[in-house]
Design a protein around this motif. Sequence first.
Motif, PDB file in Angstrom:
ATOM      1  N   ILE A 139       0.839  -1.069   0.005  1.00 59.17           N
ATOM      2  CA  ILE A 139       0.159   0.107  -0.202  1.00 59.17           C
ATOM      3  C   ILE A 139       0.922   1.165  -0.087  1.00 59.17           C
ATOM      4  O   ILE A 139       1.872   1.192   0.737  1.00 59.17           O
ATOM      5  N   ALA A 140       0.466   2.284  -0.752  1.00 61.74           N
ATOM      6  CA  ALA A 140       1.382   3.347  -1.038  1.00 61.74           C
ATOM      7  C   ALA A 140       1.435   4.334   0.397  1.00 61.74           C
ATOM      8  O   ALA A 140       0.429   4.379   0.833  1.00 61.74           O
ATOM      9  N   ASP A 141       2.554   4.894   0.532  1.00 62.49           N
ATOM     10  CA  ASP A 141       2.602   5.852   1.724  1.00 62.49           C
ATOM     11  C   ASP A 141       3.001   7.083   0.997  1.00 62.49           C
ATOM     12  O   ASP A 141       3.270   7.301  -0.150  1.00 62.49           O
ATOM     13  N   GLU A 142       3.502   8.132   1.786  1.00 65.68           N
ATOM     14  CA  GLU A 142       3.876   9.538   1.048  1.00 65.68           C
ATOM     15  C   GLU A 142       5.063   9.277   0.212  1.00 65.68           C
ATOM     16  O   GLU A 142       5.438  10.359  -0.564  1.00 65.68           O
ATOM     17  N   SER A 143       5.770   8.138   0.260  1.00 62.79           N
ATOM     18  CA  SER A 143       7.018   8.026  -0.326  1.00 62.79           C
ATOM     19  C   SER A 143       6.732   8.112  -2.082  1.00 62.79           C
ATOM     20  O   SER A 143       7.802   8.496  -2.630  1.00 62.79           O
ATOM     21  N   LEU A 144       5.700   7.822  -2.151  1.00 65.14           N
ATOM     22  CA  LEU A 144       5.144   7.814  -3.884  1.00 65.14           C
ATOM     23  C   LEU A 144       5.264   9.339  -4.226  1.00 65.14           C
ATOM     24  O   LEU A 144       5.593   9.469  -5.305  1.00 65.14           O
ATOM     25  N   LEU A 145       5.093  10.132  -3.459  1.00 64.39           N
ATOM     26  CA  LEU A 145       5.119  11.532  -3.713  1.00 64.39           C
ATOM     27  C   LEU A 145       6.433  11.846  -4.060  1.00 64.39           C
ATOM     28  O   LEU A 145       6.498  13.041  -5.073  1.00 64.39           O
ATOM     29  N   TYR A 146       7.514  11.393  -3.490  1.00 60.29           N
ATOM     30  CA  TYR A 146       8.783  11.731  -3.722  1.00 60.29           C
ATOM     31  C   TYR A 146       9.269  10.808  -4.981  1.00 60.29           C
ATOM     32  O   TYR A 146      10.505  11.413  -5.868  1.00 60.29           O
ATOM     33  N   GLU A 147       8.912   9.809  -5.133  1.00 62.66           N
ATOM     34  CA  GLU A 147       8.926   8.975  -6.316  1.00 62.66           C
ATOM     35  C   GLU A 147       8.864   9.539  -7.572  1.00 62.66           C
ATOM     36  O   GLU A 147       9.542   9.355  -8.621  1.00 62.66           O
ATOM     37  N   PHE A 148       7.568  10.065  -7.629  1.00 62.11           N
ATOM     38  CA  PHE A 148       6.825  10.932  -8.902  1.00 62.11           C
ATOM     39  C   PHE A 148       6.603  12.252  -8.480  1.00 62.11           C
ATOM     40  O   PHE A 148       5.357  12.622  -8.610  1.00 62.11           O
ATOM     41  N   PRO A 149       7.688  13.081  -8.450  1.00 60.81           N
ATOM     42  CA  PRO A 149       7.405  14.720  -7.855  1.00 60.81           C
ATOM     43  C   PRO A 149       6.550  15.292  -9.038  1.00 60.81           C
ATOM     44  O   PRO A 149       6.017  16.091  -8.632  1.00 60.81           O
ATOM     45  N   HIS A 150       6.724  14.984 -10.014  1.00 60.46           N
ATOM     46  CA  HIS A 150       5.903  15.458 -11.253  1.00 60.46           C
ATOM     47  C   HIS A 150       4.338  15.284 -11.312  1.00 60.46           C
ATOM     48  O   HIS A 150       3.713  15.955 -11.823  1.00 60.46           O
ATOM     49  N   LEU A 151       3.918  14.171 -10.377  1.00 56.98           N
ATOM     50  CA  LEU A 151       2.604  14.023 -10.267  1.00 56.98           C
ATOM     51  C   LEU A 151       2.064  14.102  -8.701  1.00 56.98           C
ATOM     52  O   LEU A 151       0.839  13.644  -8.505  1.00 56.98           O
ATOM     53  N   GLN A 152       2.622  14.874  -8.136  1.00 54.59           N
ATOM     54  CA  GLN A 152       1.967  14.943  -6.589  1.00 54.59           C
ATOM     55  C   GLN A 152       0.720  15.487  -6.590  1.00 54.59           C
ATOM     56  O   GLN A 152      -0.171  14.912  -5.838  1.00 54.59           O
ATOM     57  N   ALA A 153       0.495  16.422  -6.984  1.00 58.03           N
ATOM     58  CA  ALA A 153      -0.971  16.906  -7.260  1.00 58.03           C
ATOM     59  C   ALA A 153      -2.030  16.114  -7.437  1.00 58.03           C
ATOM     60  O   ALA A 153      -3.117  15.801  -7.095  1.00 58.03           O
ATOM     61  N   GLU A 154      -1.687  15.321  -8.641  1.00 55.59           N
ATOM     62  CA  GLU A 154      -2.691  14.101  -9.100  1.00 55.59           C
ATOM     63  C   GLU A 154      -2.889  12.992  -8.009  1.00 55.59           C
ATOM     64  O   GLU A 154      -4.013  12.352  -7.955  1.00 55.59           O
ATOM     65  N   ILE A 155      -1.640  12.677  -7.531  1.00 56.21           N
ATOM     66  CA  ILE A 155      -1.808  11.140  -6.847  1.00 56.21           C
ATOM     67  C   ILE A 155      -2.019  11.494  -5.348  1.00 56.21           C
ATOM     68  O   ILE A 155      -2.583  10.542  -4.488  1.00 56.21           O
ATOM     69  N   LYS A 156      -1.573  12.598  -4.784  1.00 62.67           N
ATOM     70  CA  LYS A 156      -1.878  12.778  -3.375  1.00 62.67           C
ATOM     71  C   LYS A 156      -3.171  12.270  -2.731  1.00 62.67           C
ATOM     72  O   LYS A 156      -3.302  11.702  -1.713  1.00 62.67           O
ATOM     73  N   PRO A 157      -4.276  12.665  -3.475  1.00 61.49           N
ATOM     74  CA  PRO A 157      -5.738  12.517  -2.713  1.00 61.49           C
ATOM     75  C   PRO A 157      -5.915  11.223  -2.843  1.00 61.49           C
ATOM     76  O   PRO A 157      -6.981  10.757  -1.973  1.00 61.49           O
ATOM     77  N   TYR A 158      -5.186  10.172  -3.342  1.00 55.07           N
ATOM     78  CA  TYR A 158      -5.481   8.794  -3.513  1.00 55.07           C
ATOM     79  C   TYR A 158      -4.432   7.850  -2.677  1.00 55.07           C
ATOM     80  O   TYR A 158      -4.430   6.762  -2.766  1.00 55.07           O
ATOM     81  N   ILE A 159      -3.652   8.631  -2.045  1.00 56.73           N
ATOM     82  CA  ILE A 159      -2.801   7.874  -0.929  1.00 56.73           C
ATOM     83  C   ILE A 159      -3.339   7.828   0.225  1.00 56.73           C
ATOM     84  O   ILE A 159      -3.980   8.726   0.930  1.00 56.73           O
ATOM     85  N   GLN A 160      -3.662   6.492   0.997  1.00 55.60           N
ATOM     86  CA  GLN A 160      -4.344   6.141   2.065  1.00 55.60           C
ATOM     87  C   GLN A 160      -3.726   7.454   3.217  1.00 55.60           C
ATOM     88  O   GLN A 160      -2.730   7.367   3.615  1.00 55.60           O
ATOM     89  N   PRO A 161      -4.999   8.052   3.650  1.00 55.38           N
ATOM     90  CA  PRO A 161      -4.324   9.208   4.549  1.00 55.38           C
ATOM     91  C   PRO A 161      -3.544   8.715   5.831  1.00 55.38           C
ATOM     92  O   PRO A 161      -2.741   9.303   6.422  1.00 55.38           O
ATOM     93  N   SER A 162      -4.090   7.317   6.406  1.00 55.01           N
ATOM     94  CA  SER A 162      -3.431   7.190   7.394  1.00 55.01           C
ATOM     95  C   SER A 162      -1.896   6.449   7.264  1.00 55.01           C
ATOM     96  O   SER A 162      -1.178   6.067   8.322  1.00 55.01           O
ATOM     97  N   TYR A 163      -1.510   6.353   5.747  1.00 52.80           N
ATOM     98  CA  TYR A 163      -0.102   6.342   5.541  1.00 52.80           C
ATOM     99  C   TYR A 163       0.619   7.654   5.358  1.00 52.80           C
ATOM    100  O   TYR A 163       1.801   7.420   4.814  1.00 52.80           O
ATOM    101  N   VAL A 164      -0.012   8.735   5.453  1.00 58.32           N
ATOM    102  CA  VAL A 164       0.773   9.912   5.069  1.00 58.32           C
ATOM    103  C   VAL A 164       1.009  10.527   6.689  1.00 58.32           C
ATOM    104  O   VAL A 164       0.040  10.693   7.236  1.00 58.32           O
ATOM    105  N   VAL A 165       2.180  11.021   6.739  1.00 57.67           N
ATOM    106  CA  VAL A 165       2.400  11.270   8.233  1.00 57.67           C
ATOM    107  C   VAL A 165       2.400  12.879   8.311  1.00 57.67           C
ATOM    108  O   VAL A 165       2.663  13.695   7.178  1.00 57.67           O
TER     109      VAL A 165
END
Length: 165
Positions: A139-165
């Motif tokens: 399950i993705a956590d916020e490290s996905l945002l750093y792996e794909f920085p060009h897509l942060q705005a598109e993907i952030k709403p769909y990362i499970q909130p409990s996995y984002v610190v």
Amino acid sequence: MNKTEIIQKLNLTQHIEGGYFAETHRSLQEMRTQRDGEKRSVLTSIFYLLTDDSPIDYFHKNKSDIVHYFHTGWSITYLILHPNGRLEKQKLGSNLAAGEVLQLVVKGGCWKTAILEEGEYGLLGESVSPGFDFRDMQIADESLLYEFPHLQAEIKPYIQPSYVV
Ligand code: GUN
């Protein structure tokens, strides 16, 4: 039927990724994977339901290809994030004239999220071989945002909130 009746009729329970599911088949036959040589069922299948009060299947990935089959209800939008950073959008549904697809294959190693954008529920099936095992999913956590920085705005709403610190 409404969503509550479907959940009861199909014995669905809440999934950790969001939505509801029930395993409908797990083959008794086993195989060893080429990846780690460990045993898995040859095939598993589930029902998966998104509802207006649990409309997001948060980003996760599996090591194997998963086939998704539209069953009934409202169409479901998939965002598929390929390892090379391409973000693909597909709609699983029965409106073929509008470009929706009845079956959707998500390749192993791709991140995926599914979203019920409108309607009360969308019901689908998923099959995977080797069969589902927690050793093969993440399950993705916020490290996905750093792996794909060009897509942060598109993907952030769909990362499970409990996995984002
Ligand atoms: N148990 C928890 N999640 C899943 C899933 O996605 N598929 C199957 N078959 N079993 C599960």
